[in-house]
Design a protein around this motif. Structure first.
Motif: not given
Length: 268
Positions: A166-175
């Motif tokens: 899930g880290g890819g989604w969490f970080m990309t959305m926040n960016y």
């Protein structure tokens, strides 16, 4: 565990600093030192409330130029981060599907994304500096503001060391949301008149981010027992609680700022 193969990883165009980045060393460092995030947060909280006490009898500071530079720097960082991580996520989504985009761990060690994943978690420490401008300019300090800063830092450092799904989604959305948000802040600090609906759009994007964060957390929880979506129960629980609290706080902020206040303005 789902991982992109070598041919898929080589399909990305890399900058030299992205190619040279040692993600294994970064993950080892975080495994040893992630708990220092508690020290940063404790120091942050102490300085915030001591600063408010210090500023109480003193006039507010202007700080327009430093705020422009600060917001613009974070906007550029977030825009580049969103483009680089977004390109990775789009590739995984289009080539391998939604489930793999959540469960694949290559976000932490793939070309392009590995540098920006580490840059993301580290950036949560200097982002605490946002609050200095709130305190020194004697603006209203919302619970949402400092609670969000503290919990994002703690969760990001806690999660990166384990390379959780899930880290890819969490970080990309926040960016992506920060790219829009800090660009707006920079424009406002520079004295540009920004349309009010744009502020509401940013808050709406934040609410959407929280909803997606809850969905991703729920899917990771459901897929973990099958062995190809690596995470831990405690991580999923903390992620779900964090995103749920954000959803409630941002929704309340949206209601109080854009709906209730707007209704009062029309009635006057």
């Amino acid at each position: 565990m789902l991982l992109l193969n070598d041919s898929e990883l080589r399909s990305f165009s890399e900058f030299s600093f992205e190619r040279r980045f040692d993600e294994r060393g970064a993950i080892r460092w975080m495994q040893l030192h992630w708990s220092k995030s508690f020290l940063f947060c404790a120091l942050y909280a102490a300085l915030v409330f001591a600063g408010r006490h210090y500023m109480k009898p003193r006039p507010r500071m202007n700080l327009r130029l430093p705020l422009v530079f600060w917001s613009l720097s974070l906007a550029v960082f977030s825009i580049v981060g969103a483009v680089r991580t977004g390109s990775y996520m789009f590739h995984v989504l289009s080539s391998s599907g939604f489930r793999r985009s959540i469960c694949d761990q290559s976000f932490y060690n793939g070309p392009v994304s590995k540098f920006w994943a580490y840059a993301f978690v580290l950036s949560k420490a200097p982002e605490l500096g946002d609050t200095a401008f709130v305190v020194l300019r004697k603006q209203k300090l919302l619970f949402l503001h400092w609670y969000h800063h503290i919990t994002v830092l703690l969760y990001s450092w806690f999660s990166y060391k384990d390379m959780v799904a899930g880290g890819g989604w969490f970080m990309t959305m926040n960016y992506a949301v920060h790219a829009l948000m800090y660009s707006y802040y920079a424009a406002r600090a520079a004295g540009l008149q920004m349309p009010r609906p744009l502020a509401a759009l940013i808050t709406s994007a934040q609410i959407g981010q929280m909803l997606m964060g809850l969905l991703v957390s729920a899917l990771v929880f459901g897929w973990m027992p099958q062995g190809d979506c690596p995470s831990r129960l405690d991580n999923v629980v903390w992620a779900a609680l964090m995103y749920l609290s954000y959803l409630l706080l941002f929704s309340n902020f949206f209601y109080q700022t854009y709906l209730r206040r707007g209704a009062k303005t029309k009635s006057q």
